[in-house]
Design an enzyme around this catalytic site. Structure first.
Site, PDB file in Angstrom:
ATOM      1  N   THR A 159     -35.188  56.315  68.945  1.00  0.00           N
ATOM      2  CA  THR A 159     -34.647  55.887  70.237  1.00  0.00           C
ATOM      3  C   THR A 159     -34.691  56.988  71.295  1.00  0.00           C
ATOM      4  O   THR A 159     -34.501  56.710  72.477  1.00  0.00           O
ATOM      5  CB  THR A 159     -33.177  55.432  70.065  1.00  0.00           C
ATOM      6  OG1 THR A 159     -32.487  56.457  69.321  1.00  0.00           O
ATOM      7  CG2 THR A 159     -33.084  54.112  69.324  1.00  0.00           C
ATOM      8  N   SER A 183     -36.115  60.591  73.420  1.00  0.00           N
ATOM      9  CA  SER A 183     -37.212  60.847  74.344  1.00  0.00           C
ATOM     10  C   SER A 183     -38.543  61.023  73.596  1.00  0.00           C
ATOM     11  O   SER A 183     -39.561  60.404  73.933  1.00  0.00           O
ATOM     12  CB  SER A 183     -36.799  62.092  75.141  1.00  0.00           C
ATOM     13  OG  SER A 183     -37.781  62.663  75.844  1.00  0.00           O
ATOM     14  N   ARG A 243     -39.190  74.948  61.032  1.00  0.00           N
ATOM     15  CA  ARG A 243     -40.414  75.564  61.580  1.00  0.00           C
ATOM     16  C   ARG A 243     -40.709  76.955  61.036  1.00  0.00           C
ATOM     17  O   ARG A 243     -41.863  77.328  60.861  1.00  0.00           O
ATOM     18  CB  ARG A 243     -40.308  75.665  63.105  1.00  0.00           C
ATOM     19  CG  ARG A 243     -40.522  74.369  63.830  1.00  0.00           C
ATOM     20  CD  ARG A 243     -40.465  74.611  65.333  1.00  0.00           C
ATOM     21  NE  ARG A 243     -40.393  73.355  66.054  1.00  0.00           N
ATOM     22  CZ  ARG A 243     -39.788  73.215  67.220  1.00  0.00           C
ATOM     23  NH1 ARG A 243     -39.189  74.253  67.801  1.00  0.00           N
ATOM     24  NH2 ARG A 243     -39.788  72.040  67.820  1.00  0.00           N
ATOM     25  N   CYS A 245     -42.375  72.733  72.343  1.00  0.00           N
ATOM     26  CA  CYS A 245     -43.322  72.201  73.340  1.00  0.00           C
ATOM     27  C   CYS A 245     -44.023  73.290  74.160  1.00  0.00           C
ATOM     28  O   CYS A 245     -45.226  73.192  74.430  1.00  0.00           O
ATOM     29  CB  CYS A 245     -42.617  71.212  74.258  1.00  0.00           C
ATOM     30  SG  CYS A 245     -40.949  71.693  74.720  1.00  0.00           S
ATOM     31  N   GLY A 262     -37.823  67.682  78.509  1.00  0.00           N
ATOM     32  CA  GLY A 262     -37.763  68.571  77.346  1.00  0.00           C
ATOM     33  C   GLY A 262     -36.367  68.706  76.774  1.00  0.00           C
ATOM     34  O   GLY A 262     -36.195  69.182  75.653  1.00  0.00           O
ATOM     35  N   HIS A 268     -44.667  70.977  81.316  1.00  0.00           N
ATOM     36  CA  HIS A 268     -44.206  72.368  81.419  1.00  0.00           C
ATOM     37  C   HIS A 268     -45.317  73.215  82.032  1.00  0.00           C
ATOM     38  O   HIS A 268     -46.483  73.137  81.601  1.00  0.00           O
ATOM     39  CB  HIS A 268     -43.886  72.936  80.030  1.00  0.00           C
ATOM     40  CG  HIS A 268     -42.699  72.302  79.364  1.00  0.00           C
ATOM     41  ND1 HIS A 268     -41.814  71.461  80.003  1.00  0.00           N
ATOM     42  CD2 HIS A 268     -42.228  72.428  78.087  1.00  0.00           C
ATOM     43  CE1 HIS A 268     -40.862  71.082  79.152  1.00  0.00           C
ATOM     44  NE2 HIS A 268     -41.095  71.651  77.990  1.00  0.00           N
TER      45      HIS A 268
HETATM   46  P1  NAP Z   1     -33.107  62.944  72.138  1.00  0.00           P
HETATM   47  O1  NAP Z   1     -33.685  62.195  73.301  1.00  0.00           O
HETATM   48  O2  NAP Z   1     -31.736  63.487  72.274  1.00  0.00           O
HETATM   49  O3  NAP Z   1     -33.205  61.994  70.824  1.00  0.00           O
HETATM   50  C1  NAP Z   1     -32.588  62.347  69.621  1.00  0.00           C
HETATM   51  C2  NAP Z   1     -32.781  61.268  68.565  1.00  0.00           C
HETATM   52  O4  NAP Z   1     -32.049  61.646  67.387  1.00  0.00           O
HETATM   53  C3  NAP Z   1     -32.258  59.882  68.968  1.00  0.00           C
HETATM   54  O5  NAP Z   1     -33.065  58.875  68.390  1.00  0.00           O
HETATM   55  C4  NAP Z   1     -30.876  59.857  68.331  1.00  0.00           C
HETATM   56  O6  NAP Z   1     -30.428  58.532  68.033  1.00  0.00           O
HETATM   57  C5  NAP Z   1     -31.142  60.594  67.041  1.00  0.00           C
HETATM   58  N1  NAP Z   1     -29.901  61.167  66.494  1.00  0.00           N
HETATM   59  C6  NAP Z   1     -28.976  61.933  67.129  1.00  0.00           C
HETATM   60  N2  NAP Z   1     -27.962  62.229  66.294  1.00  0.00           N
HETATM   61  C7  NAP Z   1     -28.248  61.630  65.118  1.00  0.00           C
HETATM   62  C8  NAP Z   1     -27.590  61.549  63.851  1.00  0.00           C
HETATM   63  N3  NAP Z   1     -26.408  62.141  63.633  1.00  0.00           N
HETATM   64  N4  NAP Z   1     -28.182  60.849  62.846  1.00  0.00           N
HETATM   65  C9  NAP Z   1     -29.373  60.232  63.044  1.00  0.00           C
HETATM   66  N5  NAP Z   1     -30.032  60.266  64.228  1.00  0.00           N
HETATM   67  C10 NAP Z   1     -29.492  60.964  65.234  1.00  0.00           C
HETATM   68  O7  NAP Z   1     -34.023  64.206  71.768  1.00  0.00           O
HETATM   69  P2  NAP Z   1     -35.617  64.405  71.985  1.00  0.00           P
HETATM   70  O8  NAP Z   1     -35.875  65.140  73.246  1.00  0.00           O
HETATM   71  O9  NAP Z   1     -36.295  63.124  71.733  1.00  0.00           O
HETATM   72  O10 NAP Z   1     -35.944  65.450  70.826  1.00  0.00           O
HETATM   73  C11 NAP Z   1     -36.063  65.056  69.465  1.00  0.00           C
HETATM   74  C12 NAP Z   1     -36.427  66.274  68.638  1.00  0.00           C
HETATM   75  O11 NAP Z   1     -37.703  66.781  69.077  1.00  0.00           O
HETATM   76  C13 NAP Z   1     -35.427  67.424  68.798  1.00  0.00           C
HETATM   77  O12 NAP Z   1     -35.300  68.097  67.573  1.00  0.00           O
HETATM   78  C14 NAP Z   1     -36.095  68.301  69.861  1.00  0.00           C
HETATM   79  O13 NAP Z   1     -35.688  69.639  69.776  1.00  0.00           O
HETATM   80  C15 NAP Z   1     -37.573  68.138  69.510  1.00  0.00           C
HETATM   81  N6  NAP Z   1     -38.517  68.331  70.613  1.00  0.00           N
HETATM   82  C16 NAP Z   1     -38.317  67.739  71.831  1.00  0.00           C
HETATM   83  C17 NAP Z   1     -39.286  67.920  72.837  1.00  0.00           C
HETATM   84  C18 NAP Z   1     -39.164  67.280  74.196  1.00  0.00           C
HETATM   85  O14 NAP Z   1     -40.009  67.578  75.069  1.00  0.00           O
HETATM   86  N7  NAP Z   1     -38.164  66.431  74.477  1.00  0.00           N
HETATM   87  C19 NAP Z   1     -40.413  68.681  72.600  1.00  0.00           C
HETATM   88  C20 NAP Z   1     -40.585  69.261  71.327  1.00  0.00           C
HETATM   89  C21 NAP Z   1     -39.641  69.066  70.363  1.00  0.00           C
HETATM   90  P3  NAP Z   1     -29.408  57.719  69.034  1.00  0.00           P
HETATM   91  O15 NAP Z   1     -30.255  57.233  70.182  1.00  0.00           O
HETATM   92  O16 NAP Z   1     -28.915  56.618  68.172  1.00  0.00           O
HETATM   93  O17 NAP Z   1     -28.362  58.676  69.467  1.00  0.00           O
END
Ligand code: NAP
Length: 355
Positions: free
Chosen positions: A18, A20, A115, A151, A182, A248
Site C-alpha cells: 500500500t 509509496s 543491506r 535510492c 523518498g 533525486h
Molecule cells: P511507506 O509509503 O511508508 O509504506 C510503508 C509500507 O509498509 C506500507 O504498505 C505499510 O502498510 C507497511 N507497513 C508499515 N508498518 C507495518 C507493519 N507494522 N506491518 C506490516 N506492514 C507495515 O514507505 P515507502 O516509501 O513505500 O518505503 C518502503 C520501503 O522502501 C522502506 O523500507 C523505505 O526505506 C524503502 N525505500 C523507499 C524509497 C522511496 O523512494 N520511497 C526508495 C528506496 C527504498 P500500511 O499502508 O497498512 O500502513
C-alpha cells in the site's frame, strides 16, 4: 513462468504493497512478462480491506482492476508465492524478511534492514551482478535475501561504476537534492516542505557513504567463502530534502585515479552496459547511463523518466578545481531507486537460476 519462454507467469507477493514503493511495484508488475502479482500485504491497518480501498493511490494511472479487487493480507510468514518483493517500512522489515527466507522464499527487498549483512548482496545489476554469489553463504537453505540499495546510492553507483572500471576512483563528494516521495506517504509535513529546503534526512548521508562502497566493492574468496571487500575510496555526502515530487538530483565531484579528458569520461558512460543488457532482462534500460546535453540539465521534471525511469541521466560534466571533475545526475527514486530496481534484481535472480 515465461522467463525462459513458457506461457505461465511466476506468482509473486508484494509486502508493504500500500505504500509509496509498494504502489510502484504493483504498477510496474501489472504487465510484467515474467511475474504476476498473486499476494499483497500491508499493516494491520490495511489487512482485510480491498487493495483499491486500502492504498491511498498516488500514481497518475489507477491500480489495475484485477489487483484493486484483491484483498490485502496481513504481513505474516504464510505466503504462497516463492518470490517476494518487500517494500515494508524498515522498522518491521528485518525479522519478517529473514523468516520468509527461512521458509524458502526468495525476498528482494527495498528496506535497509539487511543491506549491510555480509552475506546479503546489495545489488545494482549493471554494476555488481557478480555479488549475487553471496547468497550461497546465507543460512536459509533454498530461501534467500537480496537487497536494493538506498535510492540515492543506486543513481550514484550507476554513474560511478563506469568511472571505476575505466579510470579508478580516489574520492567522491556528493550533495543530494532529494524528492519528497523518498520519505514515503504521508511523508514530510507540507508546512516543513513548501517554500523550503530541509538540510537533513535521517540516516541518508551514512547510507550513501557506506552502501556506495559495498556496491562498488570486489568479491573475494576467503576461507569462509566469498565476501565483498569494500571499494578503497572515501565518499562524503550531504543530503537535502527539496519540494520535488519524484526524482533525486545529485551534484557529484570526483577525483579519478587516472586523469581523463571530458570526452573519455562521457564515452565511458555512453558505452556502459552490464549483465541486464546482455541478458535483455525485461526491465533493463537499453543504456543505463544517458548523458544529457544542455547547461541546465539534467532536471528532475525533465529527466527522471529517461528509459521509463530505469536509467540515470547525467550532465554538466566539467572540470572541478578541488577534485578534478564534477557533474550532475538525476535518478527516479521510486522507479530505478526502488521498485523498478528491485524488479531488475529479481529478473537477474531468475535468469541466474536462483528462483
Ligand atoms: P511507506 O509509503 O511508508 O509504506 C510503508 C509500507 O509498509 C506500507 O504498505 C505499510 O502498510 C507497511 N507497513 C508499515 N508498518 C507495518 C507493519 N507494522 N506491518 C506490516 N506492514 C507495515 O514507505 P515507502 O516509501 O513505500 O518505503 C518502503 C520501503 O522502501 C522502506 O523500507 C523505505 O526505506 C524503502 N525505500 C523507499 C524509497 C522511496 O523512494 N520511497 C526508495 C528506496 C527504498 P500500511 O499502508 O497498512 O500502513
Amino acid at each position: 513462468m515465461s522467463g525462459s519462454g513458457g506461457s505461465r507467469r511466476m506468482p509473486v507477493a508484494v509486502l508493504g504493497a500500500t505504500g509509496s514503493v509498494g504502489q510502484r511495484l504493483v504498477s510496474l508488475l501489472a504487465d510484467h512478462p515474467w511475474f504476476e502479482v498473486a499476494a499483497l500485504t500491508a499493516s494491520d491497518r490495511s489487512a482485510g480491506k480491498r487493495y483499491g480501498d486500502a492504498a491511498r493511490w498516488l500514481l497518475p494511472d489507477p491500480p489495475p482492476a484485477r489487483i484493486a479487487d484483491m484483498a490485502v493480507l496481513p504481513t505474516e510468514p504464510a505466503l504462497e508465492p516463492r518470490l517476494v518483493f518487500s517494500a515494508l517500512d524498515a522498522g518491521v522489515a528485518g525479522p519478517v524478511e529473514a523468516e520468509l527466507a527461512r521458509q524458502g522464499h526468495v525476498v528482494v527487498s527495498n528496506a535497509r534492514s539487511h543491506r549491510l549483512d555480509a552475506d546479503v548482496p546489495l545489488l545494482v545489476p549493471e554494476v555488481n551482478a557478480d555479488h549475487l554469489c553471496l547468497v550461497a553463504q546465507q543460512p536459509y537453505g533454498s530461501g534467500a535475501i537480496v537487497t536494493n540499495p538506498n535510492c540515492s546510492t543506486i543513481g550514484l553507483t550507476l554513474a560511478l561504476g563506469p568511472l571505476v572500471d575505466a579510470f579508478g576512483l580516489e574520492r567522491v563528494h556528493v550533495v543530494t537534492l532529494q524528492a519528497v516521495s523518498g520519505a514515503g506517504y504521508p511523508g514530510i509535513s507540507s508546512l516543513d516542505m513548501v517554500d523550503n529546503v530541509v538540510p537533513f534526512i535521517a540516516g541518508e548521508e551514512e547510507k550513501l557513504e557506506v552502501e556506495t562502497l559495498k556496491v562498488l566493492g570486489t568479491v573475494r574468496d576467503g576461507s569462509a567463502g566469498p565476501h565483498v571487500a569494500a571499494a578503497p575510496f572515501r565518499v562524503s555526502a550531504q543530503c537535502n530534502r527539496v519540494p520535488v515530487l519524484d526524482g533525486h538530483l545529485e551534484c557529484v565531484s570526483v577525483t579519478l585515479a587516472r586523469d581523463a579528458a571530458l570526452d573519455a569520461i562521457r564515452g565511458a558512460w555512453e558505452a556502459f552496459c552490464g549483465e541486464p543488457q546482455a541478458l535483455e532482462l525485461p526491465s533493463a534500460p537499453r543504456r543505463p547511463v544517458h548523458y544529457v546535453d544542455g547547461n541546465d540539465r539534467p532536471q528532475p521534471r525533465l529527466d527522471r523518466d529517461v528509459e521509463r525511469g530505469m536509467a540515470v541521466a547525467v550532465g554538466r560534466l566539467r572540470p572541478c578545481p578541488l577534485f578534478g571533475h564534477k557533474f550532475i545526475l538525476v535518478t527516479h527514486n521510486t522507479v530505478r531507486g526502488a521498485a523498478g530496481g528491485a524488479i531488475l534484481c529479481a529478473e537477474l535472480a531468475v535468469a541466474r537460476g536462483l528462483v
